[in-house]
Design an enzyme around this catalytic site. Sequence first.
Site, PDB file in Angstrom:
ATOM      1  N   HIS A  60       0.824  -1.214   0.000  1.00 17.82           N
ATOM      2  CA  HIS A  60       0.000   0.000   0.000  1.00 17.82           C
ATOM      3  C   HIS A  60       0.860   1.266   0.000  1.00 17.82           C
ATOM      4  O   HIS A  60       0.529   2.251   0.670  1.00 17.82           O
ATOM      5  CB  HIS A  60      -0.960   0.009   1.193  1.00 17.82           C
ATOM      6  CG  HIS A  60      -2.041  -1.029   1.107  1.00 17.82           C
ATOM      7  ND1 HIS A  60      -3.152  -0.864   0.326  1.00 17.82           N
ATOM      8  CD2 HIS A  60      -2.161  -2.248   1.673  1.00 17.82           C
ATOM      9  CE1 HIS A  60      -3.930  -1.934   0.431  1.00 17.82           C
ATOM     10  NE2 HIS A  60      -3.338  -2.805   1.238  1.00 17.82           N
ATOM     11  N   ASP A 110      -0.628  -5.297   5.710  1.00 16.04           N
ATOM     12  CA  ASP A 110      -1.592  -6.166   5.022  1.00 16.04           C
ATOM     13  C   ASP A 110      -1.374  -6.138   3.513  1.00 16.04           C
ATOM     14  O   ASP A 110      -0.777  -5.229   2.963  1.00 16.04           O
ATOM     15  CB  ASP A 110      -3.019  -5.735   5.352  1.00 16.04           C
ATOM     16  CG  ASP A 110      -3.332  -4.327   4.864  1.00 16.04           C
ATOM     17  OD1 ASP A 110      -2.451  -3.452   4.974  1.00 16.04           O
ATOM     18  OD2 ASP A 110      -4.445  -4.104   4.363  1.00 16.04           O
ATOM     19  N   GLU A 111      -1.880  -7.161   2.873  1.00 15.04           N
ATOM     20  CA  GLU A 111      -1.995  -7.229   1.407  1.00 15.04           C
ATOM     21  C   GLU A 111      -0.686  -6.866   0.693  1.00 15.04           C
ATOM     22  O   GLU A 111      -0.635  -5.988  -0.162  1.00 15.04           O
ATOM     23  CB  GLU A 111      -3.135  -6.323   0.931  1.00 15.04           C
ATOM     24  CG  GLU A 111      -4.478  -6.744   1.489  1.00 15.04           C
ATOM     25  CD  GLU A 111      -5.625  -5.829   1.073  1.00 15.04           C
ATOM     26  OE1 GLU A 111      -6.757  -6.327   0.913  1.00 15.04           O
ATOM     27  OE2 GLU A 111      -5.382  -4.615   0.895  1.00 15.04           O
ATOM     28  N   VAL A 112       0.373  -7.567   1.035  1.00 19.18           N
ATOM     29  CA  VAL A 112       1.666  -7.327   0.404  1.00 19.18           C
ATOM     30  C   VAL A 112       1.745  -8.139  -0.892  1.00 19.18           C
ATOM     31  O   VAL A 112       1.454  -9.346  -0.890  1.00 19.18           O
ATOM     32  CB  VAL A 112       2.820  -7.704   1.348  1.00 19.18           C
ATOM     33  CG1 VAL A 112       4.173  -7.444   0.677  1.00 19.18           C
ATOM     34  CG2 VAL A 112       2.709  -6.921   2.650  1.00 19.18           C
ATOM     35  N   GLU A 165      -2.321 -10.065   8.879  1.00 19.19           N
ATOM     36  CA  GLU A 165      -1.437 -10.841   8.008  1.00 19.19           C
ATOM     37  C   GLU A 165      -0.047 -10.980   8.599  1.00 19.19           C
ATOM     38  O   GLU A 165       0.629 -11.997   8.406  1.00 19.19           O
ATOM     39  CB  GLU A 165      -1.321 -10.193   6.621  1.00 19.19           C
ATOM     40  CG  GLU A 165      -2.520 -10.377   5.726  1.00 19.19           C
ATOM     41  CD  GLU A 165      -3.471  -9.207   5.790  1.00 19.19           C
ATOM     42  OE1 GLU A 165      -4.073  -8.873   4.754  1.00 19.19           O
ATOM     43  OE2 GLU A 165      -3.616  -8.613   6.875  1.00 19.19           O
TER      44      GLU A 165
END
Length: 901
Positions: free
Chosen positions: A646, A704-706, A756
């Site tokens: 992000h 998160d969301e790497v 995560e």
Amino acid sequence: MVDDSNFLGFLDEVEIHLKEPCEEWPYFEMDESFLLQILDGMAYNKLNVFHWHIVDDQSFPYHSVKFPELSEKGAYHPSMIYSPEDVQTVLEESRLRGIRVMPEFDTPGHTRSWGESHPELLTPCFGKLGPIDPTQESTYAFLSELFQEVAGVFPDRYFHLGGDEVAFDCWQSNSDITEVVDLVDSLNKSSLVWQEVYENADNLPDGTVVQVWTGDQKQLLKQITGDGLPALLSACWYLDHLSWGGDWQKFYNCEPRAFPGTQEQKKLVMGGEACMWGEVVNDRNILQRIFPRVSAVAEKLWSQRNVNDTVEAAARLEEHACRMNRRGIPAQPPNGPGYSLRGKGDKKTVTRRLLGLVSVNMKYVLLLLNTWFLYTNGAYSYIVDPGPVVKATKGEIWPKPKSQTTNAKFAMINRSAFQFQISNHTCDILEKAIERYQKLTLDVGNSARRSLFRSSRGRNDQGRKSPRSDGNFKKTLEVMQLNLKTPCESLPYLAMDESYDLVIDDTQASIESFSVWGMLRGLESFSQMVVLSDDGSMLRVNFTRISDEPRFSHRGLLVDTSRHFVSVPTLIRILDGMAYNKLNVFHWHIVDDHSFPYQSERFPELSDKGAFHPSMVYSPDDVQRVIEEARLRGIRVMSEFDTPGHTRSWGVSHPELLTECFDQYRGKLGPMDPTKEMTYAFLEELFREIVHVFPDQYVHLGGDEVGFECWASNAEVMEYMKVNRLYSFEMLEEKFIQRIVDQIDALNRSSLVWQEVYVNGVRLPKGTVVHIWTGNRQDLLNRITRDGLPALLSSCWYLDHLSTGGDWRKFYNCDPHDFVGTQAQKKLVLGGEACMWGEVVNDQNILQRIFPRVSATAEKLWSQEAVKNADQAAARLEEHTCRMNLRNVPAQPPNGPGFCV
């Protein structure tokens, strides 16, 4: 621009040539070859019918000259009536824009409000009143007189008779609506009816238009047009049916003539209507709910059938939504992260447009004339009672206190003399709070509200008497003592004391607390207890004893200001709303992939190049203002600078920080490059600044969301992993997060991370808070707390996850302790946060999207675990929503049809 070879000169004037003389009123088969592109407030989407569903079960706001008692007794409130002058204003403003106004007086069902003044018109059944009684000649005589008046008021050729959702179980026999259709025909008008009339009737007169609103629309259109009747489509264009995100594409993918039939049949499909039913919209959120979603319908009804590329339409709709915003229509973001620039004069322009309009209701109807839609007071079932679906409480507190005893005795408040009086310690926080709550408390009985209460009549008059003649009136309250027993703390923090005691009885009126934070919460509770007397003459407050404290110490709201910029004044209104709900953490997700609006003093280029626009940056002064306004309300500001993912906006000014992607992602930049020491050096400098700017103990690091796929495509990253014996990308992420957590620890701050980081096996230092946002929350809470780590819950409180109707109950039915674990584990749950992600919210609709839905989360985090009855909560939330509206927080209706004065 003048140097452009395509520049031909300045446009001084535009000539408009009409091929035919002007018609006095727009009619159905109007020649659309010319467009009315003039006048403020024109039809921006080229829609040409305002279908005014003006009355329904819950209220009858149309003021009939012949039967004024219909609105006098059937409207929610005397201030909520459309006078003849109001209606004429609507008609004239629409005529000037080439828009027809088609009235709907739904019969024989949806008429319960008619029965407030004329119960003889309705069918008695089950101890209630059902649809209009079709067996009485007096029914048709009444309708004949009413419809003659309506036909004289509304000049349009068409008259919508409704006919849907009739309670046949109330009737002893089925009725044929054709008598009413014939009545309208005798008035030289043409009828529209909902599809049930076609489905239930043997035959309908030629030319009667059938409107399709539910079921198999293709089959219905085939049947209706096969019988030679014209049709309108609405079934796929219900604007009250909400989906997550910008859901205009589901409307765009509907075609009125996509059904099996001949060309002659398809010519009988006259068009369609988007329907904005009014169960959970009012003047606070109706414009944002309609626009730009109705624009998708507008294009399907205007443009050629081969215009059906949603990807191409998305870019045009992005521009059009911005255009509508500049013109004073608060259209919500249609597609996801982005921005809209508005001129400095917009506020004045909007104000000029609204001056002279007859009432709050009228104001928004005039704006809504620019759409083809249905505006209604709504209904949930076929046999209903008139008035609000949920009747609001009066003087109840939200969130519910831990312990409260209230009796019927009450005090009147002397508005001219009332004051809060400090009897012990004080400070700027308390003194500023007194200023705010003095105004909030006395504004409950301001002159405008008093006049509204005094004008109430009809069913609201029953049993009304002067409060001073009530035997429970005991005293006049002029002073509320504030006893802060210890000196003020300067900054709010996790686990601060927010407890307070409040007493109002014959001998005292006081709020006591050992902390200034408890004083703030007590002042909020007191302000909610103060109500206007039934006759509107005075403020009153019941004798009450409260001992209150929160169940959880972390009660937060996440606001994402990266995907759409949210202005500082709007953020402060959000803080106000949080204070009204006793929320105490403003989680500022300030930057993300799409933009970097935080202006760093050390690295100003981050916002210079990474923000959407130079006007969409939070300066150091802006950030300090938000932090200060939050502090004064007892709200912590917790910043989030999400890493390593992000972070795409960081790369606009510092591409060297991000991972260069290859293979199918060649040319893109992925998450931060964890292999370079310069990455950590940069972050150390930035975080050193951040902990100086944001005083809270906690910094949210994200995690998160790497995008592992980018790391996998980069040979240098893969070689680094090989050399350092990192056998998975989770291990690489762990190495990165560990470095960042250590940096924060060295700065004497504590870290929060998204789940995560924990799930991927990163070894987290003791005290690192794990934030749960997805998956099986019960399992995650059990695992995280079993490992001795504190946790925050958000997964069941995502405010961007929309459902049709008032969807606060799904948030209310979630409890942070609803998992298998020991008491020691449950003590590690610090609380939770509602999350307002910014993909499809901006200044135009974020407040309406947050409130009152976040109120459900607030009560679950403040009140005791036993407070879980949603039906009882509904009445308190109805009152609290109205209270927030009166305090300038535009909260949407929570429960269904109702009103707020």
